[in-house]
Design a protein around this motif. Structure first.
Motif, PDB file in Angstrom:
ATOM      1  N   PRO A  46      -8.525 -11.731  17.077  1.00  7.59           N
ATOM      2  CA  PRO A  46      -7.310 -12.309  17.657  1.00  7.59           C
ATOM      3  C   PRO A  46      -7.468 -12.867  19.063  1.00  7.59           C
ATOM      4  N   PHE A  47      -8.506 -12.461  19.788  1.00  4.77           N
ATOM      5  CA  PHE A  47      -8.666 -12.967  21.147  1.00  4.77           C
ATOM      6  C   PHE A  47      -8.797 -14.487  21.167  1.00  4.77           C
ATOM      7  N   GLN A  48      -9.424 -15.028  20.130  1.00  5.45           N
ATOM      8  CA  GLN A  48      -9.611 -16.477  20.134  1.00  5.45           C
ATOM      9  C   GLN A  48      -8.290 -17.222  19.924  1.00  5.45           C
ATOM     10  N   ILE A  49      -7.278 -16.543  19.363  1.00  8.31           N
ATOM     11  CA  ILE A  49      -5.973 -17.196  19.238  1.00  8.31           C
ATOM     12  C   ILE A  49      -5.425 -17.529  20.617  1.00  8.31           C
ATOM     13  N   GLY A  50      -5.597 -16.601  21.560  1.00  8.00           N
ATOM     14  CA  GLY A  50      -5.119 -16.851  22.917  1.00  8.00           C
ATOM     15  C   GLY A  50      -5.981 -17.812  23.699  1.00  8.00           C
ATOM     16  N   THR A  51      -7.287 -17.776  23.455  1.00  6.73           N
ATOM     17  CA  THR A  51      -8.193 -18.605  24.255  1.00  6.73           C
ATOM     18  C   THR A  51      -8.330 -20.021  23.710  1.00  6.73           C
ATOM     19  N   ASN A  52      -8.314 -20.166  22.376  1.00  6.72           N
ATOM     20  CA  ASN A  52      -8.599 -21.470  21.778  1.00  6.72           C
ATOM     21  C   ASN A  52      -7.410 -22.102  21.050  1.00  6.72           C
TER      22      ASN A  52
ATOM     23  N   LEU B 202       3.599 -30.070   9.713  1.00  2.00           N
ATOM     24  CA  LEU B 202       4.460 -29.913  10.880  1.00  2.00           C
ATOM     25  C   LEU B 202       3.695 -29.830  12.193  1.00  2.00           C
ATOM     26  N   LEU B 203       2.593 -29.113  12.220  1.00  4.55           N
ATOM     27  CA  LEU B 203       1.831 -28.932  13.469  1.00  4.55           C
ATOM     28  C   LEU B 203       0.375 -29.254  13.198  1.00  4.55           C
ATOM     29  N   ARG B 204      -0.128 -30.279  13.895  1.00  2.73           N
ATOM     30  CA  ARG B 204      -1.504 -30.707  13.667  1.00  2.73           C
ATOM     31  C   ARG B 204      -2.497 -29.781  14.370  1.00  2.73           C
ATOM     32  N   THR B 205      -3.663 -29.693  13.797  1.00  2.99           N
ATOM     33  CA  THR B 205      -4.721 -28.882  14.379  1.00  2.99           C
ATOM     34  C   THR B 205      -5.099 -29.398  15.765  1.00  2.99           C
ATOM     35  N   ALA B 206      -5.150 -30.698  15.923  1.00  2.00           N
ATOM     36  CA  ALA B 206      -5.513 -31.282  17.213  1.00  2.00           C
ATOM     37  C   ALA B 206      -4.499 -30.951  18.302  1.00  2.00           C
ATOM     38  N   ASP B 207      -3.255 -30.653  17.903  1.00  2.00           N
ATOM     39  CA  ASP B 207      -2.204 -30.324  18.867  1.00  2.00           C
ATOM     40  C   ASP B 207      -2.052 -28.819  19.068  1.00  2.00           C
ATOM     41  N   SER B 208      -2.954 -28.036  18.497  1.00  2.00           N
ATOM     42  CA  SER B 208      -2.825 -26.581  18.548  1.00  2.00           C
ATOM     43  C   SER B 208      -3.697 -25.933  19.610  1.00  2.00           C
ATOM     44  N   VAL B 209      -4.639 -26.687  20.157  1.00  2.00           N
ATOM     45  CA  VAL B 209      -5.514 -26.125  21.197  1.00  2.00           C
ATOM     46  C   VAL B 209      -4.890 -26.392  22.560  1.00  2.00           C
ATOM     47  N   PRO B 210      -5.170 -25.542  23.553  1.00  2.00           N
ATOM     48  CA  PRO B 210      -4.604 -25.769  24.886  1.00  2.00           C
ATOM     49  C   PRO B 210      -5.215 -26.996  25.540  1.00  2.00           C
ATOM     50  N   PRO B 211      -4.428 -27.771  26.276  1.00  2.00           N
ATOM     51  CA  PRO B 211      -4.975 -28.984  26.924  1.00  2.00           C
ATOM     52  C   PRO B 211      -6.016 -28.658  27.993  1.00  2.00           C
ATOM     53  N   SER B 212      -6.002 -27.421  28.511  1.00  2.00           N
ATOM     54  CA  SER B 212      -6.955 -27.063  29.556  1.00  2.00           C
ATOM     55  C   SER B 212      -8.319 -26.660  29.000  1.00  2.00           C
ATOM     56  N   LEU B 213      -8.417 -26.495  27.680  1.00  2.00           N
ATOM     57  CA  LEU B 213      -9.683 -26.061  27.082  1.00  2.00           C
ATOM     58  C   LEU B 213     -10.696 -27.200  27.133  1.00  2.00           C
ATOM     59  N   THR B 214     -11.847 -26.922  27.676  1.00  2.00           N
ATOM     60  CA  THR B 214     -12.905 -27.935  27.739  1.00  2.00           C
ATOM     61  C   THR B 214     -13.950 -27.659  26.666  1.00  2.00           C
ATOM     62  N   GLY B 215     -14.738 -28.670  26.379  1.00  2.00           N
ATOM     63  CA  GLY B 215     -15.798 -28.507  25.395  1.00  2.00           C
ATOM     64  C   GLY B 215     -16.822 -27.474  25.820  1.00  2.00           C
ATOM     65  N   ALA B 216     -17.114 -27.409  27.119  1.00  2.00           N
ATOM     66  CA  ALA B 216     -18.099 -26.441  27.608  1.00  2.00           C
ATOM     67  C   ALA B 216     -17.602 -25.013  27.423  1.00  2.00           C
ATOM     68  N   HIS B 217     -16.303 -24.788  27.697  1.00  2.00           N
ATOM     69  CA  HIS B 217     -15.742 -23.454  27.520  1.00  2.00           C
ATOM     70  C   HIS B 217     -15.733 -23.071  26.036  1.00  2.00           C
ATOM     71  N   ALA B 218     -15.362 -24.008  25.184  1.00  2.00           N
ATOM     72  CA  ALA B 218     -15.331 -23.726  23.746  1.00  2.00           C
ATOM     73  C   ALA B 218     -16.733 -23.428  23.223  1.00  2.00           C
ATOM     74  N   LEU B 219     -17.725 -24.153  23.708  1.00  2.00           N
ATOM     75  CA  LEU B 219     -19.104 -23.901  23.282  1.00  2.00           C
ATOM     76  C   LEU B 219     -19.571 -22.529  23.752  1.00  2.00           C
ATOM     77  N   ALA B 220     -19.223 -22.160  24.975  1.00  2.00           N
ATOM     78  CA  ALA B 220     -19.639 -20.855  25.499  1.00  2.00           C
ATOM     79  C   ALA B 220     -19.045 -19.719  24.677  1.00  2.00           C
ATOM     80  N   SER B 221     -17.752 -19.806  24.348  1.00  2.99           N
ATOM     81  CA  SER B 221     -17.134 -18.741  23.552  1.00  2.99           C
ATOM     82  C   SER B 221     -17.694 -18.712  22.139  1.00  2.99           C
ATOM     83  N   LEU B 222     -17.996 -19.883  21.566  1.00  2.00           N
ATOM     84  CA  LEU B 222     -18.603 -19.932  20.232  1.00  2.00           C
ATOM     85  C   LEU B 222     -19.953 -19.227  20.223  1.00  2.00           C
ATOM     86  N   LEU B 223     -20.783 -19.505  21.218  1.00  4.40           N
ATOM     87  CA  LEU B 223     -22.098 -18.860  21.290  1.00  4.40           C
ATOM     88  C   LEU B 223     -21.967 -17.352  21.494  1.00  4.40           C
TER      89      LEU B 223
END
Length: 465
Positions: free
Chosen positions: A75-81, A389-410
């Motif tokens: 569930p942590f990724q729900i809040g972060t991503n 009703l709600l697109r996947t592209a509109d579900s991530v926070p606007p402040s999330l960067t690709g570098a942050h997403a890659l770091a959490s994925l790794l």
């Protein structure tokens, strides 16, 4: 490098839940199987059921622990991503997860200790009751999680206020049009997956000559269960498909790689979808069979992907091939069960090396089928998190960067590649020993209490006390 945070977040979610779902796919069915074994032992008094139950309880405890750890992390990724999704849907989805914790997790936590450590501390009926409660807890968990997922697939009973979903009718929110079909199909799929794990382990033990009496009981009784479960799963899958055609036609069109709307459409056994040109290459079709299976009518209409805007279409290749993997494995399962009927008739169920080898090979395929089915369902829902009703592209926070997403994925990849192989290794060691070793490993002292009076001899100044 241009890192897309949406794509990386989707890969992360697929990685995390793809690993996590392996544990419920086993523990939901295994908890019920243990309850059956405990019930047989309680009513018949046969020790063989006790030995088998003790064996699987050890394996279940490891799988349950891995499932809890991965489930808590997830569930942590729900809040972060996916915070914008969480913000929009929390009034509807949030209570489902709360109810899951209250009715499922607490129930499992309350009785799991009795199941694992209380055999010598409580009466047999209480231990059997604990097994039933743990099994009920896993089913309650499935109920609430699938209710949340079904609402995302076929939302109902809501209203939208200032961009957020609010419940308008809780019965409609809970019992969405796809929920009964999704719940039945998933739970029976979990039971079937567990059944083939048991069959594979039993066949392995018979081939190795370990705990043969227990393995024969496991193999025979589980194949009887699968005689019911496998055909039932095929029927439920068909009904779920009819429901998908009604409520998610774009998903069904992607699953079948059907581009043009038509009647009497063929069934595409194999093809290489070509979305750029809106066609299939190297297609192998069976005339009119598609309409018969998808609509139960030779002349039934099936919507094609061209009926939907390009931006509203799901990817085609992934659900197309994933669905065929799932159906192919289901066909192999049915063939193995049918072979067991013939061998029972010939009184050679435990004597065919080819059949036993096939059982061992089929053991893990239920997990592959579960992953393929989950991939079909979730990728087929795209490009939506809440369908339409709600697109996947509109579900991530606007402040999330690709570098942050890659770091959490790794980070998630590293953690899960540590947790799951370790858990699989421990379970494999238990399996290699068999029920006999599991019984021998049982401690004579449970929860700090001795199973018999403890004799102590003290020597003080040459005198014994």
């Amino acid at each position: 490098m241009d890192l897309d945070p949406v794509l990386l977040s989707r890969l992360q979610f697929a990685w995390v839940i793809g690993w996590h779902i392996l544990m419920p796919a086993f523990t939901v069915g295994m908890a019920s199987y243990i309850a059956i074994l405990e019930g047989f032992h309680f009513t018949t008094g046969r020790e063989v059921y006790l030995r088998i139950s003790m064996f699987w309880i050890r394996i279940f405890s490891v799988a349950f622990g891995v499932g809890v750890v991965s489930g808590v992390i997830m569930p942590f990724q729900i809040g972060t991503n996916w915070s914008r999704y969480a913000d929009a849907t929390s009034n509807v989805i949030g209570p489902f997860f709360a109810y899951e914790g209250i009715t499922a997790f607490f129930l499992e936590a309350a009785f799991l200790g009795v199941l694992l450590f209380g055999r010598k501390l409580v009466p047999p009926w209480a231990h059997f009751f604990a097994a039933l409660m743990v099994a009920s807890g896993t089913l309650f968990s499935s109920f609430w999680i699938l209710a949340a997922n079904s609402w995302m697939q076929t939302p109902a009973g809501y209203e939208i206020v200032d961009g957020r979903f609010f419940p308008k009718d809780w019965l409609e929110v809970l019992f969405t049009p796809s929920f009964p079909y999704r719940l039945a199909h998933t739970v029976v799929g979990f039971f079937t997956t567990t059944g083939f794990v048991v069959v594979g382990v039993a066949a392995y033990l018979i081939r190795k000559g370990r705990s043969v009496d227990e393995a024969r009981v496991m193999l025979s009784m589980t194949l009887w269960l699968l005689t019911v479960l496998v055909p039932l799963q095929i029927f439920l899958g068909d009904q779920h498909g009819l429901n998908t055609r009604e409520h998610q036609p774009a998903k069904l069109a992607a699953i079948e790689a059907r581009w043009d709307t038509g009647r009497g459409v063929p069934l595409t056994l194999f093809a290489v979808p070509d979305p750029a040109n809106e066609t299939n290459r190297f297609a192998i079709d069976v005339p009119r069979l598609g309409s018969l299976i998808l609509t139960h009518s030779l002349d039934g209409e099936v919507k094609g992907l061209k009926s939907f805007k390009p931006e509203d279409r799901p990817p085609v290749a992934i659900p197309f091939f994933a669905f065929r993997v799932m159906v192919g494995i289901g066909t192999l399962m049915l063939a193995l069960v049918a072979a067991s009927w013939w061998l029972r008739y010939k009184r050679a169920l435990f004597d065919s090396p080819l059949f036993l080898r096939a059982c061992v090979l089929m053991g893990p395929l239920g997990f592959v089928a579960v992953l393929a089915g989950w991939t079909t369902t979730e990728v087929g829902r795209q490009p939506w998190t809440v369908y339409g009703l709600l697109r996947t592209a509109d579900s991530v926070p606007p402040s999330l960067t690709g570098a942050h997403a890659l770091a959490s994925l790794l980070a998630y990849m590293a953690v899960y590649l540590l947790i799951f192989p370790t858990g699989f290794y421990v379970m494999a060691r238990i399996i290699r020993g068999g029920p006999a070793a599991a019984q021998a490993a049982a401690s004579p002292i449970e929860s700090g209490r001795p199973s018999a009076p403890v004799e102590v001899e003290l020597h003080t100044e040459g005198k014994s006390l």
